[in-house]
Design a protein around this motif. Structure first.
Motif, PDB file in Angstrom:
ATOM      1  N   THR A 378       0.811  -1.221   0.000  1.00 35.21           N
ATOM      2  CA  THR A 378       0.000   0.000   0.000  1.00 35.21           C
ATOM      3  C   THR A 378       0.845   1.271   0.000  1.00 35.21           C
ATOM      4  OG1 THR A 378      -0.123  -0.117   2.423  1.00 35.21           O
ATOM      5  CG2 THR A 378      -1.908  -1.153   1.175  1.00 35.21           C
ATOM      6  N   PHE A 379       2.160   1.120   0.118  1.00 36.60           N
ATOM      7  CA  PHE A 379       3.028   2.297   0.207  1.00 36.60           C
ATOM      8  C   PHE A 379       3.161   2.955  -1.163  1.00 36.60           C
ATOM      9  CE2 PHE A 379       7.099   4.533   0.370  1.00 36.60           C
ATOM     10  CZ  PHE A 379       7.006   5.194   1.584  1.00 36.60           C
ATOM     11  N   ASN A 380       2.979   4.279  -1.196  1.00 38.70           N
ATOM     12  CA  ASN A 380       3.109   5.045  -2.437  1.00 38.70           C
ATOM     13  C   ASN A 380       4.519   5.635  -2.485  1.00 38.70           C
ATOM     14  OD1 ASN A 380       2.969   6.910  -4.573  1.00 38.70           O
ATOM     15  ND2 ASN A 380       0.782   7.258  -4.223  1.00 38.70           N
ATOM     16  N   LEU A 381       5.421   4.926  -3.154  1.00 34.64           N
ATOM     17  CA  LEU A 381       6.825   5.330  -3.171  1.00 34.64           C
ATOM     18  C   LEU A 381       7.023   6.652  -3.904  1.00 34.64           C
ATOM     19  CD1 LEU A 381       9.766   4.730  -2.529  1.00 34.64           C
ATOM     20  CD2 LEU A 381       9.891   3.359  -4.624  1.00 34.64           C
ATOM     21  N   LYS A 382       6.333   6.821  -5.022  1.00 34.71           N
ATOM     22  CA  LYS A 382       6.517   8.052  -5.795  1.00 34.71           C
ATOM     23  C   LYS A 382       6.093   9.273  -4.990  1.00 34.71           C
ATOM     24  CE  LYS A 382       5.690  10.028 -10.364  1.00 34.71           C
ATOM     25  NZ  LYS A 382       5.091   9.824 -11.704  1.00 34.71           N
ATOM     26  N   GLY A 418      12.434  16.191  -9.251  1.00 37.25           N
ATOM     27  CA  GLY A 418      12.248  15.257 -10.360  1.00 37.25           C
ATOM     28  C   GLY A 418      13.226  14.095 -10.305  1.00 37.25           C
ATOM     29  N   GLN A 419      14.480  14.388  -9.947  1.00 37.40           N
ATOM     30  CA  GLN A 419      15.475  13.324  -9.814  1.00 37.40           C
ATOM     31  C   GLN A 419      15.090  12.354  -8.693  1.00 37.40           C
ATOM     32  OE1 GLN A 419      18.346  12.569 -11.440  1.00 37.40           O
ATOM     33  NE2 GLN A 419      18.080  14.177 -12.978  1.00 37.40           N
ATOM     34  N   PHE A 420      14.580  12.895  -7.601  1.00 35.16           N
ATOM     35  CA  PHE A 420      14.136  12.039  -6.498  1.00 35.16           C
ATOM     36  C   PHE A 420      12.980  11.142  -6.940  1.00 35.16           C
ATOM     37  CE2 PHE A 420      15.623  14.457  -2.433  1.00 35.16           C
ATOM     38  CZ  PHE A 420      16.925  14.342  -2.877  1.00 35.16           C
ATOM     39  N   SER A 421      12.001  11.725  -7.617  1.00 36.44           N
ATOM     40  CA  SER A 421      10.820  10.962  -8.030  1.00 36.44           C
ATOM     41  C   SER A 421      11.180   9.846  -9.004  1.00 36.44           C
ATOM     42  CB  SER A 421       9.785  11.893  -8.667  1.00 36.44           C
ATOM     43  OG  SER A 421       9.344  12.868  -7.735  1.00 36.44           O
ATOM     44  N   SER A 422      12.205  10.072  -9.819  1.00 35.84           N
ATOM     45  CA  SER A 422      12.587   9.060 -10.812  1.00 35.84           C
ATOM     46  C   SER A 422      13.199   7.816 -10.177  1.00 35.84           C
ATOM     47  CB  SER A 422      13.581   9.660 -11.812  1.00 35.84           C
ATOM     48  OG  SER A 422      14.825   9.946 -11.181  1.00 35.84           O
ATOM     49  N   LEU A 423      13.564   7.895  -8.894  1.00 38.31           N
ATOM     50  CA  LEU A 423      14.136   6.721  -8.225  1.00 38.31           C
ATOM     51  C   LEU A 423      13.123   5.587  -8.105  1.00 38.31           C
ATOM     52  CD1 LEU A 423      16.155   8.425  -5.327  1.00 38.31           C
ATOM     53  CD2 LEU A 423      17.075   7.346  -7.386  1.00 38.31           C
ATOM     54  N   GLY A 424      11.848   5.910  -8.204  1.00 28.86           N
ATOM     55  CA  GLY A 424      10.822   4.880  -8.117  1.00 28.86           C
ATOM     56  C   GLY A 424      10.621   4.120  -9.410  1.00 28.86           C
ATOM     57  N   GLU A 425      11.273   4.553 -10.480  1.00 29.59           N
ATOM     58  CA  GLU A 425      11.126   3.888 -11.770  1.00 29.59           C
ATOM     59  C   GLU A 425      12.006   2.647 -11.836  1.00 29.59           C
ATOM     60  OE1 GLU A 425      12.142   6.826 -14.624  1.00 29.59           O
ATOM     61  OE2 GLU A 425      10.490   8.187 -14.081  1.00 29.59           O
ATOM     62  N   LYS A 426      11.575   1.689 -12.645  1.00 26.47           N
ATOM     63  CA  LYS A 426      12.323   0.450 -12.795  1.00 26.47           C
ATOM     64  C   LYS A 426      13.639   0.708 -13.522  1.00 26.47           C
ATOM     65  CE  LYS A 426      11.805  -4.300 -14.435  1.00 26.47           C
ATOM     66  NZ  LYS A 426      10.940  -5.270 -15.162  1.00 26.47           N
TER      67      LYS A 426
END
Length: 515
Positions: A378-382, A418-426
């Motif tokens: 249930t955790f929203n990483l982004k 934006g760089q932080f948010s991209s860490l959630g991408e595969k």
């Protein structure tokens, strides 16, 4: 070992034997047996699902049950030995469950009947006598032999004598209850002193008896945990031999007990053979593989750091450490993300925040708090990464203002977030880099000689988490090294089968190094 009828390796008193046997059996919960069936009887379960199949033979079912019991005993002994904080706790039925409701109704009915009996004219004491008889047996179970207190309890709570007193209207139920409470106060652990004080303050005799049984249950649990603490050194001393023998029994009862373990090892062997072929594609292949079993085994252990514990079945030899490995992996994932955030921050604003060590610590604490529970579905990483980015920008600007320097402009802040948010991408390159460095550090821990006491050097970029990573690394290495000691002979036998097609699979061999 004093577990479920095993012969003792050390001299212990009879009470310790009975207590350890009792809590060993209590740990064999339905989930344990379900786990055992899933891991050790996949052939049988797949056959029984077929409409045309029949029930397994009776002797097969007995073998499965024996294997499940051996696994339960081994799991309990392993947990006691490796977990210094292990203790048994009382489990309460859920309030809304049918079993919980039935239990409450039945218990309340009993105490209502007891209250009615004691309030009758003349009072009826039969249920009260039974309670005091049970209380006497519980109190005596806390004592080791026929000492002075043992004799005193038997004399005061002599049910035949109490019945005679009741026949002559001379019984003092309140006095007997007060005596029991005083004895409990002498026997209980200090943590129960408050419960004893509350008992002494209770005036209603029925409620007093009810609470006496509640506190006695707690005292029995305290005694069991005391026995666990006492036998822990003995279990630790004999753990490797005990687990190895138990697993050998499981293997004899269920020959397919190594199916998941074999697949786990085979996967790493195939990868190593493929990498050798890729390095020298034109060379002639040797009929005998030149793989190092220890190297392959270490690579197998490293795979556990990226294991999907929700959907993928663990190797049978690691079931006893499954929970620990899962918790360790989850903590490692959180540390990896903190390291990624720190690396991005240093690359983007490190030049203007240089000389502010407190800022780095604050940012680390913020990241740790907002990433708590990141392994839950249930955790929203982004969303969490975006929040960390906003908080980081605010903290950096605050620190720059205090130093009298210009703050980050809107473009720099948006870029950082934006760089932080991209860490959630595969397959994020920063995450991939940090993951490789963490795996390199963990691998270096597994390759350390047993005589070396110092930790290996920390790879670059992991300085922000070096203390936490060292702690997790030690825990991981301890799990792996103990597993090698226990199951090394079994692994060696599987390696021979996979590499050289050795037929002798049922016997163990100690040729695989354990360090």
């Amino acid at each position: 070992m004093p577990l479920n009828g095993e012969k003792q390796c050390v001299n212990e008193d009879q009470q310790s034997d009975s207590e350890s046997s009792r809590f060993s059996q209590s740990m064999a919960s339905p989930s344990d047996y379900e786990c055992s069936r899933q891991s050790f009887t996949s052939d049988f379960s797949s056959k029984s699902s077929s409409p045309a199949s029949t029930s397994p033979p009776r002797d097969v079912m007995f073998d499965v049950m024996a294997a499940a019991k051996n696994l339960s005993d081994m799991t309990l002994a392993h947990e006691i030995a490796v977990n210094e904080n292990f203790q048994l706790k009382q489990t309460a039925l859920p309030e809304n469950s049918l079993a919980g409701q039935v239990k409450r109704v039945v218990h309340q009915a009993f105490w209502d009947v007891l209250e009615a009996d004691l309030s009758a004219e003349p009072p009826q004491y039969e249920y009260a006598f039974r309670l005091f008889e049970e209380i006497r047996e519980i109190l005596l179970s806390f004592l080791t032999g026929g000492n002075r207190l043992h004799n005193q309890i038997c004399e005061v709570l002599d049910i035949d004598l109490i019945r005679q007193q009741a026949e002559h209207s001379a019984v003092d139920i309140q006095g007997l209850a007060n005596y029991v409470i005083n004895i409990m106060g002498k026997m209980c652990a200090p943590v129960r002193d408050e419960d004893i004080r509350e008992l002494k303050a209770t005036t209603n005799i029925v409620e007093m008896l009810r609470q006496i049984f509640r506190v006695l249950d707690l005292m029995r649990m305290d005694m069991t945990n005391f026995v666990i603490r006492n036998i822990r050194p003995h279990i630790q001393h004999h753990l490797v031999e005990y687990e190895r023998n138990k697993f050998q029994e499981i293997l004899e009862e269920t020959p397919n007990a190594f199916s998941q373990t074999t697949e786990w090892l085979k996967e790493s062997i195939d990868e190593e053979l493929l990498s050798e072929t890729a390095v020298s594609p034109g060379t002639e292949q040797s009929p005998t593989p030149s793989l190092s079993p220890l190297l392959v085994l270490n690579n197998c252990y490293l795979k556990l750091l990226q294991w999907d514990y929700q959907t993928k079945v663990l190797p049978e030899t690691l079931l006893t450490d499954g929970t620990r490995l899962q918790e360790l992996t989850e903590k490692l994932n959180q540390l990896k993300m903190i390291a990624c955030l720190s690396l991005i921050t240093n690359n983007m604003v490190g030049a203007i925040t240089e000389g502010l060590p407190e800022l780095a610590n604050r940012l680390k604490r913020i990241s740790a708090v907002l990433l708590e529970g990141m392994n839950k579905e249930t955790f929203n990483l982004k969303e969490a990464l975006n929040s960390i980015g906003v908080q980081t920008c605010a903290e950096v600007n605050k620190a720059l203002k205090e130093r009298g320097s210009p703050t980050l402009n809107a473009e720099a802040q948006a870029n950082l977030i934006g760089q932080f948010s991209s860490l959630g991408e595969k397959d994020n390159p920063v995450c991939t880099l940090m993951d490789k460095r963490i795996r390199l550090y963990m691998k270096s821990l597994l390759c350390l000689p047993s005589t070396q006491k110092s930790m290996p050097p920390m790879p670059g970029g992991l300085g922000v988490i070096h203390q936490e990573l060292e702690v997790l690394g030690c825990q991981y290495a301890n799990i792996v090294n103990l597993n090698k000691q226990v199951y090394g002979p079994f692994y060696a036998n599987i390696f021979r089968k996979l590499l050289f097609q050795d037929e002798a699979v049922g016997k163990t061999d100690a040729s695989l190094p354990t360090n």
